[in-house]
Design a protein around this motif. Structure first.
Motif, PDB file in Angstrom:
ATOM      1  N   SER A   1      -5.181   2.029  -6.953  1.00  0.00           N
ATOM      2  CA  SER A   1      -5.953   2.443  -8.127  1.00  0.00           C
ATOM      3  C   SER A   1      -5.876   3.956  -8.304  1.00  0.00           C
ATOM      4  N   TYR A   2      -5.916   4.708  -7.202  1.00  0.00           N
ATOM      5  CA  TYR A   2      -5.658   6.132  -7.251  1.00  0.00           C
ATOM      6  C   TYR A   2      -4.359   6.386  -6.519  1.00  0.00           C
ATOM      7  N   GLN A   3      -3.306   6.712  -7.258  1.00  0.00           N
ATOM      8  CA  GLN A   3      -2.004   6.869  -6.626  1.00  0.00           C
ATOM      9  C   GLN A   3      -1.817   8.286  -6.109  1.00  0.00           C
ATOM     10  N   GLY A   4      -1.208   8.382  -4.938  1.00  0.00           N
ATOM     11  CA  GLY A   4      -0.771   9.670  -4.426  1.00  0.00           C
ATOM     12  C   GLY A   4       0.721   9.751  -4.649  1.00  0.00           C
ATOM     13  N   LYS A   5       1.117  10.425  -5.725  1.00  0.00           N
ATOM     14  CA  LYS A   5       2.535  10.492  -6.094  1.00  0.00           C
ATOM     15  C   LYS A   5       3.194  11.622  -5.314  1.00  0.00           C
ATOM     16  N   LEU A   6       4.274  11.274  -4.604  1.00  0.00           N
ATOM     17  CA  LEU A   6       4.970  12.262  -3.790  1.00  0.00           C
ATOM     18  C   LEU A   6       5.965  13.059  -4.626  1.00  0.00           C
ATOM     19  N   SER A   7       6.238  14.285  -4.175  1.00  0.00           N
ATOM     20  CA  SER A   7       7.175  15.130  -4.924  1.00  0.00           C
ATOM     21  C   SER A   7       8.627  14.701  -4.699  1.00  0.00           C
ATOM     22  N   CYS A   8       8.876  13.866  -3.672  1.00  0.00           N
ATOM     23  CA  CYS A   8      10.263  13.555  -3.322  1.00  0.00           C
ATOM     24  C   CYS A   8      10.767  12.233  -3.907  1.00  0.00           C
ATOM     25  N   CYS A   9       9.888  11.278  -4.200  1.00  0.00           N
ATOM     26  CA  CYS A   9      10.342   9.953  -4.612  1.00  0.00           C
ATOM     27  C   CYS A   9       9.275   9.246  -5.424  1.00  0.00           C
ATOM     28  N   ASN A  10       9.566   8.031  -5.833  1.00  0.00           N
ATOM     29  CA  ASN A  10       8.627   7.288  -6.680  1.00  0.00           C
ATOM     30  C   ASN A  10       7.937   6.154  -5.942  1.00  0.00           C
ATOM     31  N   HIS A  11       7.855   6.251  -4.630  1.00  0.00           N
ATOM     32  CA  HIS A  11       7.168   5.195  -3.899  1.00  0.00           C
ATOM     33  C   HIS A  11       5.664   5.253  -4.149  1.00  0.00           C
ATOM     34  N   ASN A  12       5.054   4.094  -4.032  1.00  0.00           N
ATOM     35  CA  ASN A  12       3.648   3.921  -4.390  1.00  0.00           C
ATOM     36  C   ASN A  12       2.742   3.979  -3.169  1.00  0.00           C
ATOM     37  N   PHE A  13       1.770   4.876  -3.182  1.00  0.00           N
ATOM     38  CA  PHE A  13       0.777   4.908  -2.108  1.00  0.00           C
ATOM     39  C   PHE A  13      -0.581   5.246  -2.681  1.00  0.00           C
ATOM     40  N   CYS A  14      -1.651   4.777  -2.012  1.00  0.00           N
ATOM     41  CA  CYS A  14      -2.986   5.238  -2.384  1.00  0.00           C
ATOM     42  C   CYS A  14      -3.054   6.730  -2.068  1.00  0.00           C
ATOM     43  N   PHE A  15      -3.822   7.439  -2.870  1.00  0.00           N
ATOM     44  CA  PHE A  15      -3.990   8.862  -2.606  1.00  0.00           C
ATOM     45  C   PHE A  15      -4.575   9.082  -1.211  1.00  0.00           C
ATOM     46  N   ASP A  16      -5.580   8.261  -0.853  1.00  0.00           N
ATOM     47  CA  ASP A  16      -6.230   8.415   0.453  1.00  0.00           C
ATOM     48  C   ASP A  16      -5.277   8.123   1.605  1.00  0.00           C
ATOM     49  N   CYS A  17      -4.495   7.033   1.471  1.00  0.00           N
ATOM     50  CA  CYS A  17      -3.562   6.640   2.537  1.00  0.00           C
ATOM     51  C   CYS A  17      -2.533   7.745   2.793  1.00  0.00           C
TER      52      CYS A  17
END
Ligand SMILES: [Zn+2]
Ligand SMILES: [Zn+2]
Length: 120
Positions: free
Chosen positions: A23-39
């Motif tokens: 629900s809150y994505q932590g978008k990385l600067s290197c790729c488009n993989h999906n993670f929670c911001f908290d994780c």
């Protein structure tokens, strides 16, 4: 019914760490993989490479994924910078043995040097 649900679950964007829908994505600067911001924030305290593709990232952008939440100013993307980190456990066993051997050799050298001096 269950088929529809399964398809919905498969289509939901899931976090690569906890496997829950993001629900809150932590978008990385290197790729488009999906993670929670908290994780991914927690992960970045140990290692700043993507858990899935191992690319190094330097920023995490907090993005609200679910459109129904996207209505307040607080939900604008937030960028946080991460420092360079390496996970010790990621070190290969052979590398570890090499380092231990080097340390041990060094200590033995010092010990023999000390013994030499005592004999004089
Ligand atoms: Zn997660
Ligand atoms: Zn990645």
């Amino acid at each position: 019914m269950s088929g529809v649900l399964t398809r919905f679950m498969n289509n939901a964007e899931k976090c690569g760490i906890c496997l829950n829908p993001v629900s809150y994505q932590g978008k990385l600067s290197c790729c488009n993989h999906n993670f929670c911001f908290d994780c991914i924030t927690k992960w970045s305290q140990t290692e700043n490479s993507c858990p899935l593709c191992k690319d190094r990232f330097h920023t995490i952008t907090k993005i609200v994924k679910r459109t129904q939440y996207r209505n307040t100013r607080a939900d604008r993307p937030v960028v946080i910078e991460v420092s360079h980190k390496n996970q010790c456990a990621a070190m290969r066993e052979s590398e570890m043995v090499n380092i231990l051997e080097l340390m041990l050799t060094h200590e033995l050298d010092r010990l023999f040097e000390l013994l030499d001096r005592l004999n004089v």
